[in-house]
Design an enzyme around this catalytic site. Structure first.
Site, PDB file in Angstrom:
ATOM      1  N   SER A 103      14.803 -97.181  -0.828  1.00  0.00           N
ATOM      2  CA  SER A 103      16.060 -96.785  -0.981  1.00  0.00           C
ATOM      3  C   SER A 103      16.100 -95.263  -0.726  1.00  0.00           C
ATOM      4  O   SER A 103      17.307 -94.745  -0.369  1.00  0.00           O
ATOM      5  CB  SER A 103      16.231 -96.606  -2.592  1.00  0.00           C
ATOM      6  OG  SER A 103      15.957 -97.870  -3.134  1.00  0.00           O
TER       7      SER A 103
ATOM      8  N   HIS B 266      17.438-102.317   4.265  1.00  0.00           N
ATOM      9  CA  HIS B 266      17.788-101.887   3.019  1.00  0.00           C
ATOM     10  C   HIS B 266      18.712-102.872   2.445  1.00  0.00           C
ATOM     11  O   HIS B 266      20.048-102.828   2.607  1.00  0.00           O
ATOM     12  CB  HIS B 266      18.346-100.340   2.734  1.00  0.00           C
ATOM     13  CG  HIS B 266      18.655 -99.810   1.431  1.00  0.00           C
ATOM     14  ND1 HIS B 266      19.515 -99.074   1.222  1.00  0.00           N
ATOM     15  CD2 HIS B 266      18.245-100.149   0.437  1.00  0.00           C
ATOM     16  CE1 HIS B 266      19.559 -98.633   0.054  1.00  0.00           C
ATOM     17  NE2 HIS B 266      18.946 -99.403  -0.700  1.00  0.00           N
TER      18      HIS B 266
ATOM     19  N   GLU C  90      21.716-102.548   5.132  1.00  0.00           N
ATOM     20  CA  GLU C  90      21.594-101.022   5.720  1.00  0.00           C
ATOM     21  C   GLU C  90      20.324-101.091   6.467  1.00  0.00           C
ATOM     22  O   GLU C  90      19.343-101.012   5.961  1.00  0.00           O
ATOM     23  CB  GLU C  90      21.655 -99.903   4.668  1.00  0.00           C
ATOM     24  CG  GLU C  90      21.966 -98.711   5.183  1.00  0.00           C
ATOM     25  CD  GLU C  90      21.856 -97.449   4.221  1.00  0.00           C
ATOM     26  OE1 GLU C  90      21.065 -97.651   3.126  1.00  0.00           O
ATOM     27  OE2 GLU C  90      22.747 -96.490   4.157  1.00  0.00           O
TER      28      GLU C  90
ATOM     29  N   ASN D 203      23.199 -94.276  -0.271  1.00  0.00           N
ATOM     30  CA  ASN D 203      22.917 -93.492  -1.576  1.00  0.00           C
ATOM     31  C   ASN D 203      23.278 -91.845  -1.315  1.00  0.00           C
ATOM     32  O   ASN D 203      23.717 -91.283  -2.183  1.00  0.00           O
ATOM     33  CB  ASN D 203      21.260 -93.640  -1.906  1.00  0.00           C
ATOM     34  CG  ASN D 203      21.247 -94.765  -2.395  1.00  0.00           C
ATOM     35  OD1 ASN D 203      21.615 -95.258  -3.456  1.00  0.00           O
ATOM     36  ND2 ASN D 203      20.147 -95.298  -2.064  1.00  0.00           N
TER      37      ASN D 203
HETATM   38  P1  NAD Z   1      10.043-103.644  -8.937  1.00  0.00           P
HETATM   39  O1  NAD Z   1       9.479-102.721  -9.976  1.00  0.00           O
HETATM   40  O2  NAD Z   1      11.212-104.590  -9.787  1.00  0.00           O
HETATM   41  O3  NAD Z   1       9.193-104.599  -8.404  1.00  0.00           O
HETATM   42  C1  NAD Z   1       8.176-103.866  -7.451  1.00  0.00           C
HETATM   43  C2  NAD Z   1       7.002-104.676  -7.479  1.00  0.00           C
HETATM   44  O4  NAD Z   1       6.101-104.338  -6.511  1.00  0.00           O
HETATM   45  C3  NAD Z   1       6.228-105.134  -8.707  1.00  0.00           C
HETATM   46  O5  NAD Z   1       6.400-106.680  -8.823  1.00  0.00           O
HETATM   47  C4  NAD Z   1       4.801-104.623  -8.292  1.00  0.00           C
HETATM   48  O6  NAD Z   1       3.805-105.431  -9.141  1.00  0.00           O
HETATM   49  C5  NAD Z   1       4.817-104.691  -6.857  1.00  0.00           C
HETATM   50  N1  NAD Z   1       3.897-103.889  -6.209  1.00  0.00           N
HETATM   51  C6  NAD Z   1       3.316-102.695  -6.677  1.00  0.00           C
HETATM   52  N2  NAD Z   1       2.383-102.336  -5.695  1.00  0.00           N
HETATM   53  C7  NAD Z   1       2.040-103.443  -4.691  1.00  0.00           C
HETATM   54  C8  NAD Z   1       1.205-103.571  -3.767  1.00  0.00           C
HETATM   55  N3  NAD Z   1       0.194-102.521  -3.545  1.00  0.00           N
HETATM   56  N4  NAD Z   1       0.958-104.777  -2.977  1.00  0.00           N
HETATM   57  C9  NAD Z   1       2.070-105.645  -3.434  1.00  0.00           C
HETATM   58  N5  NAD Z   1       3.012-105.460  -4.395  1.00  0.00           N
HETATM   59  C10 NAD Z   1       3.095-104.410  -5.234  1.00  0.00           C
HETATM   60  O7  NAD Z   1      11.028-102.829  -8.067  1.00  0.00           O
HETATM   61  P2  NAD Z   1      12.259-103.061  -7.167  1.00  0.00           P
HETATM   62  O8  NAD Z   1      13.505-102.789  -7.798  1.00  0.00           O
HETATM   63  O9  NAD Z   1      12.253-104.682  -6.587  1.00  0.00           O
HETATM   64  O10 NAD Z   1      12.254-101.885  -5.954  1.00  0.00           O
HETATM   65  C11 NAD Z   1      11.491-102.518  -4.934  1.00  0.00           C
HETATM   66  C12 NAD Z   1      12.041-101.422  -3.609  1.00  0.00           C
HETATM   67  O11 NAD Z   1      13.306-101.708  -3.291  1.00  0.00           O
HETATM   68  C13 NAD Z   1      11.974-100.127  -4.061  1.00  0.00           C
HETATM   69  O12 NAD Z   1      11.574 -99.378  -2.647  1.00  0.00           O
HETATM   70  C14 NAD Z   1      13.268 -99.757  -4.145  1.00  0.00           C
HETATM   71  O13 NAD Z   1      13.704 -98.455  -4.015  1.00  0.00           O
HETATM   72  C15 NAD Z   1      14.198-100.618  -3.385  1.00  0.00           C
HETATM   73  N6  NAD Z   1      15.286-100.874  -3.770  1.00  0.00           N
HETATM   74  C16 NAD Z   1      15.610-101.460  -5.137  1.00  0.00           C
HETATM   75  C17 NAD Z   1      17.096-101.646  -5.328  1.00  0.00           C
HETATM   76  C18 NAD Z   1      17.292-101.727  -6.800  1.00  0.00           C
HETATM   77  O14 NAD Z   1      18.526-101.837  -7.347  1.00  0.00           O
HETATM   78  N7  NAD Z   1      16.271-102.381  -7.802  1.00  0.00           N
HETATM   79  C19 NAD Z   1      18.081-101.546  -4.703  1.00  0.00           C
HETATM   80  C20 NAD Z   1      17.831-101.245  -3.346  1.00  0.00           C
HETATM   81  C21 NAD Z   1      16.531-101.107  -2.909  1.00  0.00           C
END
Ligand code: NAD
Length: 298
Positions: free
Chosen positions: A120, A141, A153, A191
């Site tokens: 993000s 994204h 995006e 964002n």
């Molecule tokens: P989350 O915390 O729900 O999930 C992250 C996952 O990554 C976890 O299951 C964790 O076990 C795993 N992980 C950590 N280290 C790892 C590794 N070395 N290898 C493999 N897996 C690993 O996070 P999320 O909300 O799904 O966000 C993920 C990404 O998406 C982030 O970069 C976030 O900024 C981006 N994002 C999130 C949203 C949202 O609304 N949640 C929206 C757009 C973008």
């Protein structure tokens, strides 16, 4: 450029949604997470979301089975990326972790594979610099919830090649999404525009200009937003909002992005929105009723 084998790194909120849409559109998907329990949970969530699509008449039971047949889970990254044409990284939002993952992906993925990140807020150029193939690194994204939200995006890093951008634009369309290509500056576009609006809503509350419900109602009814900015902040997570505002603030060096002290305080107090049950609103598990948090009740 033929992209058929997709590996998704991270099976959390975004990773399971990204795996879902690729598998539903006929791609072979390997979902990788360091946490085996998280992988099992992700498959359960995908099944539940597919059932929801069936209930709405958007999918048949047969298509659900075809989708699930396209999906495998894996805890070992080397095995998970061995045949990838495209890797979409959706692991935890942490710079050091992402740099480490991209160094590994570069070493383990086939030559020519595209490495995309769903970050993000972390600069694509910085992530790309951790690899020996910065021309093949790009931001992809997706928005939450991924199966529902149409936008992707697409962020070009400093070195991303036109061929890679074109491939990811074409692929996003194959997923039924609408891609928008932007350049790599803090907060990209989504964002950069959303977070100052949320911050301004929090400042309006902090300065006593209006209460929680009035702020959200004005933006919902006046601007036709489906959700008010304070409710949206709770949904995103106040810690995430604070992190992204800090990225904008430091990235541009401009005080207009300084996070509101009320937001800083709420995060310090552990009031992070839906995920902790309390933010601008309070959330009772199993209840859809929205009531303003005690802290902000008149
Ligand atoms: P989350 O915390 O729900 O999930 C992250 C996952 O990554 C976890 O299951 C964790 O076990 C795993 N992980 C950590 N280290 C790892 C590794 N070395 N290898 C493999 N897996 C690993 O996070 P999320 O909300 O799904 O966000 C993920 C990404 O998406 C982030 O970069 C976030 O900024 C981006 N994002 C999130 C949203 C949202 O609304 N949640 C929206 C757009 C973008």
């Amino acid at each position: 450029m033929s992209l058929q084998n997709i590996t998704v790194i991270g099976a959390g909120t975004m990773g399971n949604g990204i795996a879902h849409v690729f598998a539903q559109n006929g791609f072979s998907v390997t979902l990788v997470d360091v946490n085996a329990g998280q992988l099992e949970k992700a498959v359960t969530v995908i099944e539940k979301n597919l059932d929801r699509q069936i209930a709405k008449g958007a999918l048949t039971a047969e298509q659900k089975q075809q989708t699930l047949a396209k999906l495998v889970i894996q805890t070992d990254m080397a095995t998970g990326v061995a045949h990838a044409d495209l890797v979409v990284e959706a692991a935890t939002e942490n710079v050091d972790l992402k740099l480490k993952i991209f160094t590994q992906l570069d070493a383990l993925s086939p030559v020519g594979a595209i490495l995309a990140t769903n970050t993000s807020s972390i600069p694509i150029t910085k992530i790309a610099a951790a690899t020996g193939r910065p021309e093949s690194v790009i931001g992809m994204h997706f928005m939450n919830p991924v199966p529902v939200m149409k936008l992707v995006e697409i962020i070009n890093g400093y070195a991303t090649s036109q061929e890679v951008t074109d491939a990811i634009v074409g692929l996003s369309k194959q997923l039924g999404k609408i891609p928008c290509v932007v350049n790599d500056y803090p907060g990209f576009i989504a964002n950069r525009i959303l977070m100052p609006m949320i911050n301004e809503a929090i400042y309006s509350l902090y300065e006593g200009v209006a209460d929680v419900e009035s702020i959200d109602t004005i933006m919902k009814l006046g601007m036709a937003h489906p959700m008010g900015p304070l409710q949206l902040a709770d949904f995103i997570g106040l810690d995430i909002c604070l992190n992204i505002l800090n990225v904008l603030y430091t990235g541009f060096g401009n005080p207009k992005y300084a996070p509101c002290p009320l937001l800083v305080n709420m995060v310090a107090a552990g009031k992070l929105g839906i995920k902790t049950g309390d933010g601008f609103y309070q959330y009772i598990p199993g209840s859809k009723e929205l009531s303003v948090s005690n802290r902000f009740k008149k």
